[in-house]
Design a protein around this motif. Structure first.
Motif, PDB file in Angstrom:
ATOM      1  N   VAL A  19       6.083   9.144   2.629  1.00 19.39           N
ATOM      2  CA  VAL A  19       5.903   7.681   3.198  1.00 19.39           C
ATOM      3  C   VAL A  19       6.590   7.102   2.488  1.00 19.39           C
ATOM      4  CG1 VAL A  19       4.629   6.827   4.871  1.00 19.39           C
ATOM      5  CG2 VAL A  19       4.106   9.046   5.133  1.00 19.39           C
ATOM      6  N   MET A  20       6.660   5.671   2.822  1.00 22.26           N
ATOM      7  CA  MET A  20       7.345   4.738   1.664  1.00 22.26           C
ATOM      8  C   MET A  20       6.995   3.637   2.620  1.00 22.26           C
ATOM      9  SD  MET A  20       9.835   6.572  -0.953  1.00 22.26           S
ATOM     10  CE  MET A  20       9.884   5.048  -1.708  1.00 22.26           C
ATOM     11  N   PHE A  21       6.218   2.363   1.981  1.00 17.34           N
ATOM     12  CA  PHE A  21       6.538   1.701   2.671  1.00 17.34           C
ATOM     13  C   PHE A  21       6.864   0.014   2.162  1.00 17.34           C
ATOM     14  CE2 PHE A  21       2.207  -0.744   0.819  1.00 17.34           C
ATOM     15  CZ  PHE A  21       1.607   0.560   0.416  1.00 17.34           C
ATOM     16  N   LYS A  22       7.187  -0.623   2.932  1.00 19.14           N
ATOM     17  CA  LYS A  22       6.964  -2.252   1.783  1.00 19.14           C
ATOM     18  C   LYS A  22       6.622  -3.911   2.514  1.00 19.14           C
ATOM     19  CE  LYS A  22      11.180  -4.813   0.556  1.00 19.14           C
ATOM     20  NZ  LYS A  22      12.866  -5.080   0.154  1.00 19.14           N
ATOM     21  N   SER A  23       6.013  -4.758   1.941  1.00 19.38           N
ATOM     22  CA  SER A  23       5.320  -5.064   3.129  1.00 19.38           C
ATOM     23  C   SER A  23       4.565  -6.178   2.310  1.00 19.38           C
ATOM     24  CB  SER A  23       3.911  -4.413   3.078  1.00 19.38           C
ATOM     25  OG  SER A  23       2.507  -4.701   2.740  1.00 19.38           O
ATOM     26  N   PRO A  24       4.178  -7.669   2.968  1.00 24.49           N
ATOM     27  CA  PRO A  24       3.634  -8.807   1.956  1.00 24.49           C
ATOM     28  C   PRO A  24       2.178  -8.470   0.934  1.00 24.49           C
ATOM     29  CG  PRO A  24       4.042  -9.435   4.398  1.00 24.49           C
ATOM     30  CD  PRO A  24       4.094  -7.968   3.946  1.00 24.49           C
ATOM     31  N   GLY A  25       1.456  -7.630   1.593  1.00 28.74           N
ATOM     32  CA  GLY A  25       0.506  -6.734   0.960  1.00 28.74           C
ATOM     33  C   GLY A  25       0.877  -6.060  -0.009  1.00 28.74           C
ATOM     34  N   VAL A  26       1.969  -5.672  -1.296  1.00 31.48           N
ATOM     35  CA  VAL A  26       2.049  -4.669  -1.326  1.00 31.48           C
ATOM     36  C   VAL A  26       1.570  -5.273  -2.863  1.00 31.48           C
ATOM     37  CG1 VAL A  26       4.211  -3.712  -3.092  1.00 31.48           C
ATOM     38  CG2 VAL A  26       4.109  -3.310  -0.290  1.00 31.48           C
ATOM     39  N   PHE A  27       0.616  -4.131  -3.976  1.00 36.36           N
ATOM     40  CA  PHE A  27       0.117  -5.002  -4.689  1.00 36.36           C
ATOM     41  C   PHE A  27       0.715  -5.481  -6.294  1.00 36.36           C
ATOM     42  CE2 PHE A  27       0.619  -1.162  -8.000  1.00 36.36           C
ATOM     43  CZ  PHE A  27       1.703  -0.193  -7.570  1.00 36.36           C
ATOM     44  N   LEU A  28       0.533  -6.318  -6.760  1.00 40.28           N
ATOM     45  CA  LEU A  28       1.311  -6.577  -7.905  1.00 40.28           C
ATOM     46  C   LEU A  28       1.797  -5.551  -9.064  1.00 40.28           C
ATOM     47  CD1 LEU A  28       2.099  -9.232  -9.327  1.00 40.28           C
ATOM     48  CD2 LEU A  28       0.365  -9.596 -10.463  1.00 40.28           C
ATOM     49  N   LYS A  29       0.720  -4.728  -9.218  1.00 39.66           N
ATOM     50  CA  LYS A  29       1.503  -4.194 -10.600  1.00 39.66           C
ATOM     51  C   LYS A  29      -0.499  -3.234 -11.015  1.00 39.66           C
ATOM     52  CE  LYS A  29       0.908  -6.696 -14.344  1.00 39.66           C
ATOM     53  NZ  LYS A  29       1.472  -7.234 -15.557  1.00 39.66           N
ATOM     54  N   TYR A  30      -0.401  -1.866 -11.684  1.00 36.82           N
ATOM     55  CA  TYR A  30      -0.900  -1.375 -12.101  1.00 36.82           C
ATOM     56  C   TYR A  30      -1.830  -2.203 -13.660  1.00 36.82           C
ATOM     57  CZ  TYR A  30      -0.309   1.821  -8.885  1.00 36.82           C
ATOM     58  OH  TYR A  30      -0.127   3.093  -7.655  1.00 36.82           O
ATOM     59  N   TYR A  31      -2.985  -2.425 -13.924  1.00 34.16           N
ATOM     60  CA  TYR A  31      -3.429  -2.912 -14.811  1.00 34.16           C
ATOM     61  C   TYR A  31      -2.907  -2.694 -16.638  1.00 34.16           C
ATOM     62  CZ  TYR A  31      -6.517  -6.280 -18.100  1.00 34.16           C
ATOM     63  OH  TYR A  31      -6.365  -6.778 -18.914  1.00 34.16           O
ATOM     64  N   LYS A  32      -1.988  -2.227 -17.154  1.00 33.89           N
ATOM     65  CA  LYS A  32      -1.741  -2.209 -18.596  1.00 33.89           C
ATOM     66  C   LYS A  32      -1.937  -0.865 -18.242  1.00 33.89           C
ATOM     67  CE  LYS A  32      -6.067  -2.292 -20.769  1.00 33.89           C
ATOM     68  NZ  LYS A  32      -7.277  -3.013 -21.452  1.00 33.89           N
ATOM     69  N   ASN A  33      -1.415  -0.558 -17.003  1.00 31.43           N
ATOM     70  CA  ASN A  33      -0.062   0.812 -17.212  1.00 31.43           C
ATOM     71  C   ASN A  33       1.613   1.173 -16.286  1.00 31.43           C
ATOM     72  OD1 ASN A  33       0.186   3.764 -16.402  1.00 31.43           O
ATOM     73  ND2 ASN A  33      -2.155   3.468 -15.456  1.00 31.43           N
ATOM     74  N   LYS A  46      -6.869   3.510 -11.880  1.00 31.58           N
ATOM     75  CA  LYS A  46      -5.782   2.887 -11.881  1.00 31.58           C
ATOM     76  C   LYS A  46      -6.447   1.626 -11.709  1.00 31.58           C
ATOM     77  CE  LYS A  46      -2.531   5.299 -10.057  1.00 31.58           C
ATOM     78  NZ  LYS A  46      -1.957   6.228 -10.261  1.00 31.58           N
ATOM     79  N   GLY A  47      -6.139   0.472 -12.308  1.00 35.35           N
ATOM     80  CA  GLY A  47      -6.134  -0.644 -11.417  1.00 35.35           C
ATOM     81  C   GLY A  47      -5.220  -1.706 -10.800  1.00 35.35           C
ATOM     82  N   VAL A  48      -5.333  -1.583  -9.883  1.00 37.10           N
ATOM     83  CA  VAL A  48      -4.558  -2.061  -8.510  1.00 37.10           C
ATOM     84  C   VAL A  48      -4.825  -3.770  -8.155  1.00 37.10           C
ATOM     85  CG1 VAL A  48      -3.865  -2.340  -6.611  1.00 37.10           C
ATOM     86  CG2 VAL A  48      -4.620  -0.377  -7.313  1.00 37.10           C
ATOM     87  N   MET A  49      -3.812  -4.618  -9.118  1.00 38.29           N
ATOM     88  CA  MET A  49      -4.323  -5.826  -8.680  1.00 38.29           C
ATOM     89  C   MET A  49      -3.595  -6.403  -7.258  1.00 38.29           C
ATOM     90  SD  MET A  49      -3.071  -6.442 -13.205  1.00 38.29           S
ATOM     91  CE  MET A  49      -3.200  -7.572 -13.567  1.00 38.29           C
ATOM     92  N   LEU A  50      -3.911  -7.304  -6.953  1.00 39.85           N
ATOM     93  CA  LEU A  50      -3.400  -7.689  -5.716  1.00 39.85           C
ATOM     94  C   LEU A  50      -3.630  -9.312  -5.985  1.00 39.85           C
ATOM     95  CD1 LEU A  50      -5.885  -5.131  -3.334  1.00 39.85           C
ATOM     96  CD2 LEU A  50      -3.361  -5.569  -3.958  1.00 39.85           C
TER      97      LEU A  50
END
Lengths: 274, 664
Positions: B429-443, B209-213
């Motif tokens: 484990v779940m997390f929340k942070s300023p580093g959380v990715f935008l979305k997966y590309y086309k998914n 999956k393409g992780v968009m940062l």
């Protein structure tokens, strides 16, 4: 990428046709050891920039042919012309100084020396300073050493043997030793490179690497290559023209396609009663 | 340039190209990158790097790169490829690094999915791979390559050398006085919210999956990472892990830019150990596997050492085991041990650190997989400040980190700066942070599955916080299973334990839905091969070595040791290994058995070796195996043979307490 501009290496034979002058020709060469006639009246030529394979069943005289070319054996009859100069009698060191380098069927390296030093020995012919000056290692001789080291580093980079630069050659696996040997031959900056079974005992991946190196040597340094090889797949893929020897005689000469269709060749390989 | 770039400097440093301009002005003559070329280390200063990036960027523009275009970066870590990332970003393009050892088919998938228009690659090998799948990539227009070797005879219509593109850029700058200003304006156009990079996760299941940062994700994470350990312009690091991996992108690119650190590229993948020794990085990151291999190499060499060295090594290693970690953490140690440790440092630890390239290492991190506690302690006891962190591509790496002085082998540390963590009901484990990715590309579907509407991200890992407030990860949430008796089994925990033994390279544990635990074991060809050499055991192939009865004996002894150790741990006593077998082939990413980051793909292996798993549970002594294997060049072959199964002794539990829930 669009199919119409598909990028492929320019085909080997097309490249060879563009080259073409005869670099070395062998005319009616005969060689015998006592009663054994290793080569009988063999003639062929090697053109500048081509990859020329010499094939044949065991004992056909292939290695003898290479030995004749680089002056290790002296043929009883025939003429060898290299770069337009005819000669009967050749010595290996003369051959080396005129631009012929070779590798051996059984690796012949200095086993206790590092890869770097082994390849450096290939530069010996090009060193101009005397032993004493080199021992003092000052001024011109230092600059010379650095220049040669640079050339050797380019070869090490080219052959992808950076990780074994300082490893004693005796500790290396066979495939890498073969590569080091090729490196040493390249260090002499040869015009004609003779390879005696460069892929013997290699696995498929090593063969692919070696094939790639051979093609690249030809393409980038414009080195002419004559090779002996038993792996027919490799020979047919790599070479521009092939000479086939059998019992010391030339039985065919031509492009891979021609040689594959030649009845005499098929017989020699499949075996018919003589 | 200063006057022209003032417009940029006035604004916030919200993209990495802007940070590059800052570094070129502020740290102009300090080293930005080093790489070894023809045996000699070469240096690029920040100013030099900036010039290279500019020339390449303007050259890319000349051959048609547009804002928003995806550009693939494929190859070993080279300064030019890192410069290419910055150049693409400076024009508003999106770099898509791809694993350089991916086979052509995997590469084609990513390039196709990301709709890549340009590819910047390392060498002929990568060019060939792309050409071989060219018909699947209608959008791909041009390939730019770094190493020119072997490419001289290729049709140059759509192939360019890196140098050629830079020459185009330099030519443009010479003839067009506005080119430089245009480039700076392009950089000023970039915003913190723009997508800075797209990283494809190797994924233990399904297609990558393409992780968009965004720049914001990456800049905040990198700044936090630097602050946490105090990295700055005097730090050096070695970039040797795949550029397509988020860790390398953050450490060797983002953090290096943010902290103006110097990044060193090894000469070739095979020379990393030697290069590390020469560079002496102050910051070093490696997955546990690298530390394992290093230790194996050291141990193998010590086996060959003389009597005196061997005994000295063993004696001082014991001293280090007793007191090394306490000394590193600044805790009290008895005087005698303190003195002995000093002596040991002189005689053994310092030379050993030097050999491994850790002489100047201030901080070393490991992550990616849990590290064996013994392995972890070994390095710490030698005085290497090895710590663990826990991270993900989706988090721009950092989720938890171990602060200095609070380093425990069995935890991954406290939440990293600005990160919130919670444990879901199923132990995930779940997390929340300023580093959380935008979305997966086309998914869209996968994005929804992973990221909740209020910004929490599912990690897929099971874990819990211990009394010290440190997070403990026990396994993938979906891999934690139960034996028929009801006891929980965490396969990875067992695998990591057995992998600490130098003879074992990889292991896969089973037990879910069965009565007892069993295991596949891969021997380590280096360590076992060395043993075979010393003991006159001859073998022709990995398969033959793996099947040798004496090798089996050794491994059985190791499994027995593990079982005995497990029996001492109340929670794990039920997970003792009752039966195991040695696989006749190495688990390999080319066969899909490992991910590209060398993680075991459990369900795939279970399916592929189903017959062997059946044999482990039906009491068989031996089972015939015949499977297809893929060689590195993509050809297929077959492995046939009988695999023996070994029964092990089970030690009695000291207490009958079953393994408790992970989340407790």
């Amino acid at each position: 990428m669009k199919a119409d501009v598909e990028t492929r290496p320019v085909s080997a034979s097309a490249a060879a046709k563009a080259r073409g002058d005869v670099l070395l020709s062998v005319d009616n060469v005969s060689l015998s050891f006592g009663g054994v006639r290793a080569l009988r009246d063999v003639s062929f030529d090697i053109r500048k920039g081509e990859i020329r394979a010499i094939i044949g069943p065991n004992g056909a005289g292939k290695t003898s042919m290479l030995n004749v070319i680089n002056g290790f054996y002296h043929p009883q009859g025939g003429i060898i012309t290299f770069k337009g100069k005819r000669r009967h009698d050749m010595r290996p060191y003369l051959a080396a100084s005129q631009g012929i380098a070779r590798t051996f069927q059984n690796v012949a390296l200095f086993r206790g020396m590092s890869t770097l030093d082994n390849i450096m020995t290939g530069r010996t012919l090009k060193m101009r300073r005397g032993i004493l000056a080199q021992a003092i290692y000052w001024g011109a001789s230092q600059r010379e050493e650095i220049r040669h080291r640079k050339a050797v580093e380019h070869i090490i980079d080219f052959l992808e043997i950076k990780h074994i630069r300082k490893t004693p050659v005796g500790k290396l696996p066979y495939g890498l030793q073969k590569r080091v040997e090729l490196g040493r031959a390249l260090a002499t900056e040869p015009e004609l490179l003779l390879l005696d079974e460069p892929m013997a005992g290699m696995n498929l991946e090593e063969k692919q690497d070696m094939s790639r190196f051979i093609l690249t040597v030809r393409d980038t340094f414009d080195t002419t290559i004559a090779l002996i090889e038993h792996d027919m797949g490799v020979v047919m893929d790599l070479s521009d023209r092939i000479v086939v020897l059998d019992y010391g005689r030339k039985i065919a000469d031509g492009t891979p396609g021609e040689v594959q269709r030649n009845q005499a060749v098929i017989d020699a390989y499949l075996g018919i009663p003589h | 340039m200063n006057s022209k770039s003032s417009a940029v400097e006035a604004g916030p440093l919200d993209t990495l190209p802007k940070v590059l301009l800052r570094n070129a002005a502020q740290y102009a003559d300090r080293p930005a990158m080093r790489h070894k070329d023809y045996g000699i280390w070469q240096t690029w200063t920040w100013k030099g790097l900036c010039d290279e990036v500019r020339a390449f960027a303007i050259g890319l523009k000349k051959i048609g790169l547009q804002r928003g275009d995806a550009v693939s970066i494929i190859g070993d870590n080279r300064p030019r490829l890192y410069a290419a990332i910055a150049a693409v970003q400076s024009l508003g393009g999106v770099p898509v690094p791809v694993y350089q050892d991916a086979v052509a088919d995997e590469m084609a998938y990513v390039l196709e999915h990301a709709e890549v228009r340009f590819a910047v690659v390392g060498d002929q090998e990568q060019v060939d791979k792309i050409i071989s799948v060219a018909e699947r990539l209608p959008k791909l227009e041009r390939i730019v390559y770094d190493e020119e070797r072997g490419l001289a005879t290729y049709d140059p219509a759509r192939l360019h050398s890196f140098k050629h593109v830079q020459d185009l850029g330099r030519e443009e700058m010479r003839t067009n006085s506005g080119a430089d200003a245009w480039w700076l304006a392009e950089i000023a156009n970039g915003k913190g919210g723009d997508v800075s990079v797209m990283l494809y996760t190797s994924g233990t299941t399904g297609r990558p999956k393409g992780v968009m940062l965004t720049y914001h994700n990456i800049i905040v994470s990198a700044a936090n990472g630097n602050k946490f350990d105090g990295f700055g312009p005097h730090d050096l690091l070695l970039a040797y892990l795949p550029m397509a991996w988020v860790g390398d992108h953050i450490f060797s690119y983002a953090q290096a830019y943010m902290g103006a650190m110097c990044v060193c590229c090894p000469e070739s993948p095979e020379t990393v150990v030697e290069d590390r020794r020469e560079i002496g990085p102050t910051y070093f990151f490696a997955p546990p596997r690298v530390f394992e291999n290093l230790l194996t190499q050291v141990m193998v060499r010590m086996e060959d050492a003389g009597w005196l060295k061997k005994h000295m090594f063993q004696y001082f290693l014991e001293v280090a085991r007793r007191s090394g970690e306490q000394i590193l953490d600044g805790r009290p140690v008895v005087l005698r041990d303190r003195l002995l440790y000093r002596l040991g440092d002189l005689l053994v630890y310092a030379p050993l650190r030097n050999r491994m390239g850790f002489s100047r290492t201030r901080v070393a991190y490991t992550a990616g997989e849990a590290i064996g506690p013994e392995l972890f302690r070994f390095y710490r006891s030698l005085g290497v400040n090895l710590k663990q962190l826990y991270g993900q591509t989706e988090a721009s790496v950092y989720i938890t980190m171990q602060p200095d002085g609070e380093v425990y082998p069995d935890t991954v540390g406290r939440p990293a700066p600005d990160v919130e963590i919670k444990i879901a009901d199923n132990g995930e484990v779940m997390f929340k942070s300023p580093g959380v990715f935008l979305k997966y590309y086309k998914n869209e579907a996968a994005t929804k599955q992973t990221k909740t509407p209020d910004g929490w991200v599912h990690t897929g890992d099971a874990g819990f916080f211990d009394q010290r407030g440190h997070l403990k990860i026990i396994d993938r949430a979906k891999d934690v299973g139960r034996l028929n008796g009801g006891a929980l089994i965490a396969p990875k925990y067992l695998e990591n334990r057995i992998k600490f033994f130098p003879e074992v390279r990889e292991a896969v544990a089973f037990g879910q839905g069965h009565d007892y635990v069993t295991m596949f074991i891969n021997i380590d060809p280096i360590s076992v091969g060395n043993w075979a050499e010393r003991n006159n055991v001859s073998y022709a192939s990995y398969q033959e070595l793996a099947g040798h009865p004496r090798v089996e004996e050794i491994v059985a002894k190791r499994v027995d040791e593990l079982n005995e150790a497990l029996s001492q741990e109340p929670q794990m006593a039920g997970s003792q290994i009752r039966r195991f077998l040695i696989l006749p082939k190495e688990l390999d990413a080319d066969d899909g058995e490992l991910t590209r980051t060398q993680k075991v793909r459990r369900s795939f292996i279970a399916e592929r070796y189903e017959a062997l798993i059946t044999a482990l549970y039906d009491g068989a002594k031996e089972r015939q195996l015949s499977i297809e294997v893929t060689f590195e060049d993509g050809r297929k072959g077959k492995i046939d043979g009988d695999v023996r199964i070994v029964d092990m002794k089970i030690y009695p539990n000291p207490s009958t307490e079953p393994l408790r829930e992970a989340a407790e």
